[in-house]
Design a protein around this motif. Structure first.
Motif, PDB file in Angstrom:
ATOM      1  N   GLU A  10       1.723   0.326  -2.912  1.00 36.01           N
ATOM      2  CA  GLU A  10       1.430  -0.847  -3.702  1.00 36.01           C
ATOM      3  C   GLU A  10       2.720  -1.901  -3.638  1.00 36.01           C
ATOM      4  O   GLU A  10       3.878  -1.438  -3.303  1.00 36.01           O
ATOM      5  N   LEU A  11       2.575  -3.209  -3.576  1.00 38.64           N
ATOM      6  CA  LEU A  11       3.719  -4.090  -3.298  1.00 38.64           C
ATOM      7  C   LEU A  11       4.284  -4.016  -4.757  1.00 38.64           C
ATOM      8  O   LEU A  11       3.941  -3.741  -5.829  1.00 38.64           O
ATOM      9  N   PRO A  12       5.847  -4.032  -4.613  1.00 35.92           N
ATOM     10  CA  PRO A  12       6.727  -4.124  -5.761  1.00 35.92           C
ATOM     11  C   PRO A  12       6.075  -5.328  -6.825  1.00 35.92           C
ATOM     12  O   PRO A  12       5.809  -6.361  -6.413  1.00 35.92           O
ATOM     13  N   GLU A  13       6.224  -5.023  -8.033  1.00 37.15           N
ATOM     14  CA  GLU A  13       6.077  -5.919  -9.081  1.00 37.15           C
ATOM     15  C   GLU A  13       7.377  -6.997  -9.250  1.00 37.15           C
ATOM     16  O   GLU A  13       8.377  -6.322  -8.966  1.00 37.15           O
ATOM     17  N   THR A 153       3.167 -14.872   4.176  1.00 32.47           N
ATOM     18  CA  THR A 153       2.185 -14.284   4.969  1.00 32.47           C
ATOM     19  C   THR A 153       1.591 -14.875   6.238  1.00 32.47           C
ATOM     20  O   THR A 153       1.660 -14.243   7.350  1.00 32.47           O
ATOM     21  N   GLU A 154       1.476 -16.194   5.951  1.00 31.95           N
ATOM     22  CA  GLU A 154       1.215 -17.144   7.043  1.00 31.95           C
ATOM     23  C   GLU A 154       2.234 -17.412   8.056  1.00 31.95           C
ATOM     24  O   GLU A 154       1.877 -17.428   9.282  1.00 31.95           O
ATOM     25  N   ARG A 155       3.293 -17.478   7.505  1.00 34.22           N
ATOM     26  CA  ARG A 155       4.510 -17.576   8.324  1.00 34.22           C
ATOM     27  C   ARG A 155       4.881 -16.490   9.233  1.00 34.22           C
ATOM     28  O   ARG A 155       4.885 -16.623  10.528  1.00 34.22           O
ATOM     29  N   LYS A 178       1.185 -14.082   0.047  1.00 39.87           N
ATOM     30  CA  LYS A 178       0.089 -14.612  -0.455  1.00 39.87           C
ATOM     31  C   LYS A 178      -0.384 -13.962  -1.886  1.00 39.87           C
ATOM     32  O   LYS A 178      -0.687 -14.684  -2.811  1.00 39.87           O
ATOM     33  N   THR A 179      -0.130 -12.673  -2.040  1.00 38.65           N
ATOM     34  CA  THR A 179      -0.502 -11.855  -3.172  1.00 38.65           C
ATOM     35  C   THR A 179       0.057 -12.363  -4.231  1.00 38.65           C
ATOM     36  O   THR A 179      -0.507 -12.522  -5.434  1.00 38.65           O
ATOM     37  N   ASP A 221      -0.500  -7.829   3.307  1.00 37.12           N
ATOM     38  CA  ASP A 221       0.875  -8.121   2.759  1.00 37.12           C
ATOM     39  C   ASP A 221       1.444  -6.807   2.533  1.00 37.12           C
ATOM     40  O   ASP A 221       2.680  -6.534   2.811  1.00 37.12           O
ATOM     41  N   LYS A 222       0.791  -5.699   2.431  1.00 40.32           N
ATOM     42  CA  LYS A 222       1.588  -4.320   2.197  1.00 40.32           C
ATOM     43  C   LYS A 222       2.004  -4.045   3.615  1.00 40.32           C
ATOM     44  O   LYS A 222       3.114  -3.435   3.554  1.00 40.32           O
ATOM     45  N   VAL A 223       1.276  -4.182   4.722  1.00 40.21           N
ATOM     46  CA  VAL A 223       1.534  -3.722   5.856  1.00 40.21           C
ATOM     47  C   VAL A 223       2.908  -4.651   6.331  1.00 40.21           C
ATOM     48  O   VAL A 223       3.968  -4.058   6.768  1.00 40.21           O
ATOM     49  N   LEU A 224       2.870  -5.898   6.202  1.00 39.26           N
ATOM     50  CA  LEU A 224       4.068  -6.600   6.213  1.00 39.26           C
ATOM     51  C   LEU A 224       5.249  -6.418   5.526  1.00 39.26           C
ATOM     52  O   LEU A 224       6.263  -6.581   6.018  1.00 39.26           O
TER      53      LEU A 224
END
Length: 261
Positions: A10-13, A153-155, A178-179, A221-224
């Protein structure tokens, strides 16, 4: 294309309230530096521009925030309506202009094909560049500070066209995945129509077409995050639960964007 073969990290909170205050402070600092108290931004009806418009209204009064909606014939009608919804919600002034004749003229001049993925991508780039040119001109005429809603994310994926949305004077969301933009939308209490809006893949083919776009963005987003923030080698990123083809598509796009910069 599948997204996962098992659960992915998971992405960090993050502290969304703190993030909102940091963005507001950044915009405020830019207004002081440029000695401009009027803010101009494009209102698309999507979550990014809506979040930015709300935060801009917390920097200055709504009377000093101006939304510009530049539409064209291929625009999603729901997005056009959602732009008006967020403008009414925030009580900001919004001007709508149809740039279809300009888009068609540029497409014809540059001999953009009528059909196919290449036509869609190139037309989207033309639209983005024309929008930014018009916004820059209006901002200069009216003495406004222009803001762009380009997110991190877009950048990272190169989805802000050069001399387009990535060329703005101030990019308040440029370091926000983005998330987290969606989390900001919830925190700010934006209208339901905005918060449930699915992201689009205007400048890049959806790497997991068939899955819910919002789920796709979260996995992107997780991959990035693993690659850019955690500095995880590509070989490791591919082995933490993502479907191999999906992870490869995102990492390849990331490398191509980095090489082009």
């Amino acid at each position: 294309m599948a997204l996962r073969v098992k659960d992915t990290p998971e992405l960090p909170e993050i502290n969304i309230e703190k993030l909102a205050h940091e963005i507001i402070s950044g915009i405020k600092a830019a207004t002081v530096s440029c000695k401009k108290n009027k803010l101009l931004l494009g209102i698309s009806g999507g979550v990014d521009s809506s979040v930015l418009a709300d935060l801009a209204c917390r920097v200055t009064c709504a009377d000093n925030v101006y939304g510009l909606q530049l539409t064209h014939s291929h625009e999603n009608e729901l997005l056009i309506k959602d732009a008006a919804i967020i403008a009414r919600h925030l009580r900001i002034k919004m001007r709508s202009l149809d740039i279809s004749p300009l888009v068609d003229l540029m497409s014809e001049t540059l001999r953009v094909p009528f059909h196919g993925e290449e036509a869609i991508s190139r037309r989207s780039q033309i639209v983005d560049r024309l929008r930014m040119m018009i916004m820059f001109d209006i901002a200069e005429q009216e003495g406004m500070l222009m803001l762009s809603s380009l997110n991190k994310t877009e950048r990272l994926l190169g989805l802000g066209v050069t001399l387009g949305s990535s060329a703005s004077v101030v990019l308040p969301l440029a370091d926000v995945y983005k998330t987290y933009v969606y989390q900001l939308a919830d925190y700010l209490g934006l209208p339901d129509q905005i918060r449930v809006r699915q992201p689009n893949f205007e400048f890049w083919r959806n790497p997991a077409d068939g899955d819910e776009p919002r789920d796709v963005v979260k996995e992107i987003d997780k991959v990035l995050y693993l690659r850019k923030e955690k500095k995880m080698p590509p070989s490791r990123v591919k082995n933490v639960g993502f479907a191999p083809r999906f992870a490869q598509a995102v990492l390849k796009r990331l490398d191509e964007t980095a090489d082009a910069q």
